[in-house]
Design a protein around this motif. Structure first.
Motif, PDB file in Angstrom:
ATOM      1  N   PHE A   1     -39.541  -1.595 -53.895  1.00 54.90           N
ATOM      2  CA  PHE A   1     -39.617  -3.052 -54.021  1.00 54.90           C
ATOM      3  C   PHE A   1     -38.473  -3.518 -54.915  1.00 54.90           C
ATOM      4  O   PHE A   1     -38.204  -2.926 -55.955  1.00 54.90           O
TER       5      PHE A   1
ATOM      6  N   ARG B 168     -43.500  -7.656 -47.625  1.00 55.43           N
ATOM      7  CA  ARG B 168     -42.856  -6.778 -46.654  1.00 55.43           C
ATOM      8  C   ARG B 168     -43.144  -5.289 -46.820  1.00 55.43           C
ATOM      9  O   ARG B 168     -42.937  -4.520 -45.899  1.00 55.43           O
ATOM     10  N   ILE B 169     -43.552  -4.851 -47.993  1.00 54.97           N
ATOM     11  CA  ILE B 169     -43.728  -3.408 -48.184  1.00 54.97           C
ATOM     12  C   ILE B 169     -45.210  -3.078 -48.375  1.00 54.97           C
ATOM     13  O   ILE B 169     -45.877  -3.677 -49.213  1.00 54.97           O
TER      14      ILE B 169
ATOM     15  N   GLY C 221     -43.241   0.373 -52.885  1.00 54.63           N
ATOM     16  CA  GLY C 221     -42.320   1.341 -52.291  1.00 54.63           C
ATOM     17  C   GLY C 221     -42.189   2.611 -53.107  1.00 54.63           C
ATOM     18  O   GLY C 221     -41.165   3.277 -53.063  1.00 54.63           O
TER      19      GLY C 221
END
Lengths: 339, 452
Positions: A332, B5-6, B386
């Motif tokens: 991220f 998004r992740i 992530g």
């Protein structure tokens, strides 16, 4: 206080997913291919699978109980059943039972349990078992029954060469030789629908393209696997063998035929996606898949064996720790601004 | 539909109390006010045993020259003692105990039920709004409890562009924010305008997950009619969308870099929808923060409800009001099921950050038995930051602190998605927390050493 309070750290809820569920869904996804194999090769397919599953489960149970002295029974997690199924799928249906048992002992005893059991093995047990048998008993492992001999055939099945073997002959021999002509003739007899519905010679579980694709659909729908490994393998094989075919159509097979023959689909869908022996990140999985596809085409074309899938996967299994170290998920904050 | 998004997971929503209107909880007999209800230094008690207080009387002063804020009494009565209490976090904190007598409010609080619009009060310049928010003890109501006035005054090198209101309520079971939006929509929207004015930005977003279509519809209509600079953004239901960084990514598509970067470094100021309401009451009604909406819920509970609860009310009283604990062993969680804390004692008081009380009993209360990691990578796919949870957990277990630091353990937001999704029931987050705390301590020690 009337009530006893349970205390633990968050999170306090769970998805309900379990090792068993994943393993059993893979087993269920293999059932269509097993049924097709029964139709093609008769009862031998069922007997071989049963012996393989039973011996894998027995070996795991015995090693766990008597050698590791682990009080917890591990066979209920379904991984030994799955190894048994996959091992059987990688053998001809008319193979001698004792060879199956030796393969199961190697797969479970050497490749899986010596490394510490489920989750710890470096190589895919079923594939390593197959490779061990292929090297040790090359005749038994490469004498494939021809399909459509009725449902009763087992050890007595008539045998013949597989499409992949003919492709190899085409590649190894010049177009003006007799062998080349024979290979072309044999290959021309094989129709597309034969490959789709498993009406060709080969290992027990690899022949029916339609059933394997159905298995892939089940795995994707149940979110057991993601598309990354199978798709990257198939695309790589298609593109690479396509290029070779365009360059020299006389020596190389049609890329679609490459995709549908041999253990490519079985390997791409069920073996390369084995959780324990595949990379953790998406990028890593793509790299792994592309490398397997590349190695498969190379081995099929230039190697000593007609089949390259199992060796390609085993070679890449060995690289998985390196891939995990090198290819990390995107963190991220590293993703560029949308718009 | 927009979302982050992740990674992310989708736990069963179980919004049992979504249709329950907000009820006013009964006053407690004794209210307990921990002085540390916010991130930063605890407030200092400014009352003594025997003092008479009213509803809205300041009982804790912010510690000077520190990140801190005030605490107010939610009841009228007499101070019993200034002592300590174990709060929902499980730590002992200084606290003021007040015996409740009647319900007499401070005269300065405007108790009329009349909506005050921002246009009615031209004297409210940003500095005044921030001062009022500060003096009312308003903190982030989503659970982190960061003092709101500090968030509105970012360091001068950053220029805020938007106020983003966190109304996603991504924790399963909780419905406090949902009910607030339905029942106090106008007040919430004025609160958003106040926050925007205080932060000197001209654009506000309200992020709401699509599992609350009634709230999306109501607020969208009201924004279109009266608040053209506020936009309601419907978001795909996915946990942990209420994480500050995930919400910014979902709404405006920018990702905050790894710590120590702040949300404002990409131009966003995030405030919870409950905070917006508290800001409205503080600025427009002179009402300090002493009550909030609390969801009390659970599958085995007779009447899951949403209560407007005075701070300091013991959680046991709210549980009784919903029919009491079910028989047998139970887990009582302060907050939601993904990030809430299991309580060791039901007498802990409701505080500024108490969004819910969740009861889980029987099978639900227990964790599954851990099995070996099968390296399925589901935790890697679920991690919204992530990261590689399996690796962080394993290396933390082996005390490889430098390795986990290099693998980005300080970015972990402890959302629990990894452990939620793990087929082997591995206690990953337990281990990661140990690793993260140790690494943070190591980093601070290095910074101290570098200063010397």
């Amino acid at each position: 206080m009337a009530n006893k309070l349970v205390v633990s750290l968050s999170p306090h809820v769970h998805s309900g997913d379990s090792v068993q569920k994943n393993m059993y869904w893979v087993c269920i996804a293999l059932v269509p291919a097993l049924l097709c194999s029964f139709i093609s090769f008769g009862v031998g397919a069922i007997i071989t699978t049963a012996i393989s599953v039973a011996s894998c489960v027995c070996f795991e149970w015995a090693i766990n109980k008597f050698m590791l002295k682990n009080p917890k029974c591990t066979i209920c997690d379904g991984s030994a059943i799955l190894t048994g199924l996959l091992l059987a799928f990688n053998m001809p249906s008319n193979i001698q039972p004792w060879i199956i048992i030796v393969g199961a002992l190697f797969a479970i005893g050497v490749v899986k349990m010596t490394f510490g059991g489920l989750g710890c093995n470096l190589f895919n047990p079923a594939l390593a078992g197959r490779a061990f048998l292929l090297i040790s008993f090359p005749v038994g492992m490469t004498t494939w029954p021809t399909p459509g001999q009725g449902f009763g055939v087992y050890l007595d099945a008539e045998t013949g060469a597989t499409p992949l073997a003919w492709m190899k002959v085409m590649f190894k021999n010049a177009p003006d030789t007799e062998l080349y002509q024979k290979a072309v003739q044999e290959l021309s007899k094989i129709k597309w629908e034969d490959m789709i519905f498993g009406n060709t010679g080969g290992c027990l579980g690899e022949v029916c393209t339609a059933a394997l694709i159905l298995g892939l659909a089940i795995l994707l729908a149940k979110k057991v696997i993601t598309w990354h490994i199978p798709v990257s393998i198939l695309v790589t094989v298609f593109v690479l063998s396509g290029l070779m075919y365009i360059a020299n159509p006389q020596s190389y097979a049609n890329p679609l035929a490459e995709l549908m023959s041999g253990g490519l689909l079985l390997g791409a869908i069920f073996m390369a996606t084995d959780y324990v022996t595949s990379p953790m990140s998406k990028n890593g999985q793509l790299v792994y898949g592309v490398a397997i596809g590349f190695l498969t085409v190379i081995i099929r074309a230039y190697g000593a064996y007609p089949e390259g899938m199992s060796f390609a996967i085993l070679i890449m299994n060995a690289f998985v720790p390196l891939i995990n170290n090198k290819f990390k998920p995107k963190r991220f904050g590293e993703v560029p601004v949308k718009k | 539909m927009k979302t982050f998004r992740i990674g992310g997971v989708h736990p069963a929503e179980n919004k049992l109390s979504a249709a329950e209107s907000i009820k006013v909880a009964e006053l407690p007999k004794v209210a307990v006010f921990p002085m540390g209800q916010h991130i930063g230094a605890p407030a200092l008690p400014c009352v003594q045993k025997g003092d008479k207080v009213k509803v809205g009387t300041q009982i804790g002063k912010p510690m000077e020259k520190a990140l801190s804020t005030s605490i107010f009494s939610s009841v009228s009565g007499t101070v019993l003692k200034v002592d300590t209490v174990v709060d929902a976090s499980g730590y002992k904190k200084p606290a003021v105990y007040i015996a409740v007598e009647g319900d007499e409010w401070e005269e300065s609080i405007d108790r009329r039920d009349k909506l005050v619009m921002l246009a009615d009060k031209p004297e409210l310049i940003p500095e005044v709004i921030i001062e009022k928010i500060k003096n009312a003890g308003v903190v982030g109501m989503g659970g982190a409890c960061f003092p709101t006035h500090v968030k509105l005054m970012p360091p001068p090198q950053f220029k805020p562009e938007w106020v983003i209101i966190n109304a996603v309520e991504c924790e399963p079971y909780l419905t406090a924010d949902h009910r607030l939006m339905l029942e106090k929509a106008d007040e919430v929207l004025v609160g958003v305008e106040l926050l925007m004015k205080a932060a000197k930005v001209s654009k506000g977003f309200i992020g709401i997950e699509e599992n609350k279509p009634d709230a999306i519809k109501l607020l969208s209509e009201k924004c279109a009619a009266q608040h053209p600079n506020i936009e309601v953004v419907p978001l795909k239901t996915k946990y942990p969308q209420g994480g500050e960084k995930q919400l910014i990514d979902a709404v405006v598509g920018r990702q905050v870099p790894a710590p120590p970067a702040l949300p404002v470094s990409v131009g966003a100021i995030i405030q919870n929808v409950g905070t917006a309401f508290a800001v409205y009451e503080a600025v427009m009604k002179n009402k300090p923060l002493f009550e909030r909406i609390v969801t009390v819920t659970g599958k085995q509970l007779k009447h899951p409800s949403n209560f407007l609860t005075r701070m300091g009310t013991p959680m046991s009283q709210l549980i009784e009001a919903c029919g009491g604990l079910p028989d047998g062993e139970a887990k009582v969680i302060g907050g939601g099921p993904m990030m809430g804390k299991a309580l060791v004692n039901l007498e802990v008081p409701i505080c500024k950050g108490s969004s819910g009380v969740l009861i889980m009993s029987g099978e639900d209360a227990r964790r599954g038995e851990p099995q070996p990691c099968i390296r399925c990578a589901k935790c890697v796919n679920a991690c919204p930051m992530g990261l590689e949870p399996y690796l962080l957990a394993t290396c933390s277990g082996k005390k490889m602190w430098d390795k986990v630091e290099a693998e980005g353990i300080t970015s972990c937001i402890e959302c629990g998605s990894c452990q939620f999704t793990c087929p082997s029931n591995r206690p990953m987050l337990d281990l990661i927390r140990v690793g993260k705390t140790t690494v943070m301590t190591n980093i601070r020690a290095r910074q101290m050493a570098a200063k010397k």
